[in-house]
Design an enzyme around this catalytic site. Sequence first.
Site, short mmCIF file in Angstrom:
data_model
loop_
_atom_site.label_atom_id
_atom_site.label_comp_id
_atom_site.label_asym_id
_atom_site.label_seq_id
_atom_site.Cartn_x
_atom_site.Cartn_y
_atom_site.Cartn_z
N ASP A 10 1.01 -1.06 0.03
CA ASP A 10 -0.06 -0.06 -0.21
C ASP A 10 0.77 1.24 -0.11
OD1 ASP A 10 -2.46 1.76 0.58
OD2 ASP A 10 -1.57 1.97 2.53
N ASP A 12 -0.27 5.26 0.88
CA ASP A 12 -0.44 6.15 1.81
C ASP A 12 -0.75 5.42 3.19
OD1 ASP A 12 -0.95 8.57 0.34
OD2 ASP A 12 -2.49 7.74 -0.66
N LYS A 159 -8.66 -4.55 -3.97
CA LYS A 159 -7.33 -4.71 -4.17
C LYS A 159 -6.80 -6.09 -4.40
CE LYS A 159 -5.28 -0.55 -1.61
NZ LYS A 159 -4.31 0.02 -0.56
N ASP A 182 -2.29 -1.09 5.84
CA ASP A 182 -2.63 -0.50 6.87
C ASP A 182 -4.27 -0.10 6.99
OD1 ASP A 182 -2.64 1.73 5.17
OD2 ASP A 182 -2.11 2.98 6.85
N ASP A 186 -7.33 -2.70 2.45
CA ASP A 186 -6.12 -3.87 2.21
C ASP A 186 -6.45 -5.28 2.29
OD1 ASP A 186 -4.04 -1.86 1.16
OD2 ASP A 186 -3.97 -1.52 3.27
#
Length: 235
Positions: A10, A12, A159, A182, A186
């Site tokens: 990931d 950000d 994702k 995070d 995800d």
Amino acid sequence: MPRVECLAVDLDGTLTDSEGVIHHEVVEALERLRRRGVKVVIVTGASYPAAITLAYYLPVTRFAVAENGGVVGFRDKYKLLGSREDKERILAAVRERLKGVLVESWQNEYRMVDAAFKPAPGLSPEEAVRLAAAELEPLGFEVVYSGWAIHVHRFGVNKGAGLLEACKALGVDPGMVAAVGDSAVDEPMFEVSGFSVALANSPDSLKRKAQHVARGSHYLGFLEAVELLESRGLL
């Protein structure tokens, strides 16, 4: 788990600090992975132009999974897992029904499949997600908060689906992918990868799906994840 061929990461809050800055230690870790022959793929909720720009300038594989799995590829060689019509339907529904709930992101002009929003003033992200989901889920759209933005896309665009598409394109077995993230967006990526690490700043729902939970938050947790894979001889 066998040796890791690909690291899906990931952007950000994972490669960055809490302000969205990428530190030199992260670049050094990515360069170390590249020297080892590990394919590093950015898997992000950010727009496709942002994702492929970073995939070009950072020492990672020149390939990206953007818009929470909605767009997969590099430069003009990309595949849409959703549709541009979906985004227009989402924006129209929000403008008509959710003016006091969601505020459009400036990035939507550059997004193809997934639309991004902020909560309207006075609403928490959780409240905004609940109110928006009540209107948009019956239309076939998922509403999820990434910790940075509220994302809306068609159910099935995520994702995990994007990572599987990336694995096909790159010739990688998903079981030989380690994923680091995070946030709630995800979770599908963790479900299809062979090994997963949730950072300390992750919600409990993601931590429950992870094989390992880092002690560190944000980019420090990412660096910890790389060190863990190295110490276990997986890289």
